[in-house]
Design an enzyme around this catalytic site. Structure first.
Site, PDB file in Angstrom:
ATOM      1  N   GLN A 162       0.800  -1.223   0.000  1.00 51.49           N
ATOM      2  CA  GLN A 162       0.000   0.000   0.000  1.00 51.49           C
ATOM      3  C   GLN A 162       0.835   1.276   0.000  1.00 51.49           C
ATOM      4  OE1 GLN A 162      -4.006   0.148   1.848  1.00 51.49           O
ATOM      5  NE2 GLN A 162      -2.983   1.369   3.395  1.00 51.49           N
ATOM      6  N   GLU A 204      -2.695   9.838  -0.957  1.00 52.53           N
ATOM      7  CA  GLU A 204      -1.832  10.509   0.011  1.00 52.53           C
ATOM      8  C   GLU A 204      -0.719  11.316  -0.636  1.00 52.53           C
ATOM      9  OE1 GLU A 204      -0.713   7.459   2.775  1.00 52.53           O
ATOM     10  OE2 GLU A 204      -2.776   7.176   3.450  1.00 52.53           O
ATOM     11  N   ASP A 241       4.421   0.073   4.127  1.00 55.43           N
ATOM     12  CA  ASP A 241       3.144  -0.287   4.751  1.00 55.43           C
ATOM     13  C   ASP A 241       2.507  -1.305   3.823  1.00 55.43           C
ATOM     14  OD1 ASP A 241       0.661  -0.635   5.828  1.00 55.43           O
ATOM     15  OD2 ASP A 241      -0.026   1.423   5.522  1.00 55.43           O
ATOM     16  N   GLU A 282       5.199  -2.158   8.061  1.00 51.77           N
ATOM     17  CA  GLU A 282       3.918  -2.003   8.759  1.00 51.77           C
ATOM     18  C   GLU A 282       2.902  -3.027   8.267  1.00 51.77           C
ATOM     19  OE1 GLU A 282       0.405   1.363   8.703  1.00 51.77           O
ATOM     20  OE2 GLU A 282       2.490   2.014   8.506  1.00 51.77           O
ATOM     21  N   ASP A 309      -0.519  -1.698  12.811  1.00 44.40           N
ATOM     22  CA  ASP A 309      -1.532  -0.680  12.522  1.00 44.40           C
ATOM     23  C   ASP A 309      -2.905  -1.316  12.686  1.00 44.40           C
ATOM     24  OD1 ASP A 309      -3.229   1.268  11.545  1.00 44.40           O
ATOM     25  OD2 ASP A 309      -2.565   1.115   9.471  1.00 44.40           O
ATOM     26  N   LYS A 334      -3.069   6.117  15.351  1.00 39.93           N
ATOM     27  CA  LYS A 334      -4.106   6.829  14.611  1.00 39.93           C
ATOM     28  C   LYS A 334      -5.222   7.170  15.585  1.00 39.93           C
ATOM     29  CE  LYS A 334      -3.342   4.581  10.105  1.00 39.93           C
ATOM     30  NZ  LYS A 334      -3.858   3.548   9.163  1.00 39.93           N
ATOM     31  N   ARG A 363      -4.607   9.632   8.172  1.00 36.40           N
ATOM     32  CA  ARG A 363      -5.406   8.654   7.438  1.00 36.40           C
ATOM     33  C   ARG A 363      -5.442   9.091   5.972  1.00 36.40           C
ATOM     34  NH1 ARG A 363      -7.982   4.876  10.898  1.00 36.40           N
ATOM     35  NH2 ARG A 363      -7.894   3.645   8.972  1.00 36.40           N
ATOM     36  N   SER A 364      -5.896   8.196   5.105  1.00 41.52           N
ATOM     37  CA  SER A 364      -5.936   8.551   3.682  1.00 41.52           C
ATOM     38  C   SER A 364      -6.951   9.657   3.409  1.00 41.52           C
ATOM     39  CB  SER A 364      -6.240   7.328   2.825  1.00 41.52           C
ATOM     40  OG  SER A 364      -7.438   6.711   3.237  1.00 41.52           O
ATOM     41  N   LYS A 385       3.910   9.722  10.098  1.00 44.78           N
ATOM     42  CA  LYS A 385       3.532   9.324   8.739  1.00 44.78           C
ATOM     43  C   LYS A 385       2.363  10.189   8.319  1.00 44.78           C
ATOM     44  CE  LYS A 385       1.260   5.414   7.665  1.00 44.78           C
ATOM     45  NZ  LYS A 385       0.938   4.034   7.229  1.00 44.78           N
TER      46      LYS A 385
END
Length: 425
Positions: A162, A204, A241, A282, A309, A334, A363-364, A385
């Site tokens: 990802q 992102e 990730d 991740e 995560d 998060k 977050r995205s 991140k």
């Protein structure tokens, strides 16, 4: 301390064009705080519940129910409470919700208020948010983990992993690290164009070229690092990730055209760590594969950061189990996975006490809110991140860290290579 006078919420849009909650808190001394709530694309099944309206409006993704819950129940419950008692306020909202995953009122409703309260209290105290939360020891600027190639659920690039990230570990200051990362980002665009690939962007801000494998993407980044004048592993390290739950089906990992067991995926990661200067991986395995995580940590955890995560979802109870089982050695943080600042603080504190590292994360689906930049410094995460050095929803966090670095002056310390104690590159 000033008391909460009024709590209000509205529906706004996030960076993907989907609705989210923005909350405002007003105190009786005139102080004020406002916070926007992020939303993820690849979400863990154990995350706190994000309340959506359903129906046709915004394709079912409206948040008017969550907004109503803030404006009515939550606002009434918090009126008159002292804004500096964050734990009391968060616990009051958790109790009011009454569910294990905040599904009645919505974690998006609760979190918006939780963050806005902290901002209002900081405003009342006349302190920047990072100093209000972290106290005098909040002085470490995090390594920016820049997602410069997007794959998986964040793009249509065709690659399973990802996020492909760079970590400017060789810089002396955060501002230098940001510059180094931005220069590699621009060099990568040039490299991608030279190879006739698309320079379109993912959610992102990272590029989403159509590449055939993880190694092909990593090779592009290594070439970009060198093109920008840096040394891979010395100046700039790599991170992944994997978000492996996204391609885990029927008990196997459907990765790069094959079906693999957890043990086979562990071999894939071991080979990648040997071949590239990777500091962090991740979500390498499915989010409930406790045995797999324990085995993977025992195999390569002495030389690379293994981050949970979806595995931990910023939840102190899941993290506690992971620590006991020696599963992973780092936690991704998060705030919307757990739904309150207090629970976030508890998770980071537990991680650090156990020798785990921590990485603050966006977050995205983001907004212009910069709370996580302050939290990264306040909680001494050492890593953040928050996407590529592109798109204002991502750059807003980096710019806030530049402001914090300037405020700290000589007291500020950039985490750099020390953020990755296991990296031997």
């Amino acid at each position: 301390m000033a008391e909460i006078m009024h709590v209000f919420a509205r529906e706004i849009l996030d960076s993907r064009g989907n609705p989210t909650v923005e909350a405002e808190v007003f105190l009786d001394d005139g102080s004020h705080g406002v916070a926007g709530v992020p939303s993820g694309a690849s979400t863990g099944v154990h995350e706190a519940h994000e309340l959506r309206d359903g129906g046709d409006r915004y394709l079912g993704k409206g948040v008017l129910k969550a907004v109503e819950n803030v404006n009515e129940e939550i606002g009434d419950e918090l009126a008159g409470l002292e804004a500096d008692d964050q734990r009391l306020i968060d616990e009051a909202m958790i109790k009011l919700d009454g569910t294990a995953n905040k599904s009645r009122l919505g974690a998006n409703a609760i979190l918006g208020v939780s963050m806005a309260v902290a901002k209002a209290a900081a405003d009342s105290a006349g302190l920047p948010l990072f100093r209000y939360i972290g106290g005098p020891n909040a002085h470490v600027l995090p390594v920016p983990m820049m997602n410069i190639i997007n794959g998986g659920a964040h793009a249509d690039s065709g690659v399973d992993v990802q996020e492909f990230m760079i970590a400017p570990i060789g810089a002396e200051t955060f501002s230098e690290a940001l510059r180094n990362g931005a220069e590699v980002y621009h060099a990568l665009k040039s490299v991608i164009k030279e190879k006739g690939l698309s320079t379109g962007l993912g959610d992102e801000g990272g590029f989403a070229p159509s590449v055939g494998s993880t190694r092909e993407a990593l090779d592009l980044i290594v070439e970009a690092i060198e093109k920008a004048g840096f040394t891979p592993g010395k100046d700039i390290a790599l991170a992944l990730d994997v978000a492996s739950s996204e391609f885990f089906k029927d008990g196997t990992y459907h990765f790069e055209g094959g079906q693999h067991s957890a043990a086979e995926m562990a071999n894939v990661y071991a080979e990648l760590v040997d071949a590239y200067p990777i500091v962090s991986i991740e979500d390498p395995l499915q989010e409930d594969d406790w045995e797999g995580y324990t085995n993977l940590t025992a195999t390569i955890g002495d030389k690379v950061q293994i981050v949970g995560d979806d595995f931990f979802v910023t939840n102190p109870e899941r993290l506690k189990e992971g620590i006991a089982k020696k599963a992973a050695n780092s936690i991704l943080v998060k705030v919307n996975q757990i739904g309150t600042l207090t629970e976030t603080f508890d998770a980071v504190d537990m991680a650090h006490r156990a020798g785990y590292t921590s990485m603050m994360s966006h977050r995205s689906g983001e907004t212009e809110d910069t709370t996580i930049a302050d939290l990264a410094v306040a909680l001494n995460c050492g890593q953040i991140k928050t996407g590529a050095p592109a798109r204002s929803d991502r750059v807003a966090k980096y710019n806030q860290l530049l402001r914090i670095e300037q405020l700290l002056g000589d007291a500020g310390v950039y985490a750099g290579r020390s953020a990755f104690p296991r990296f031997q590159g």
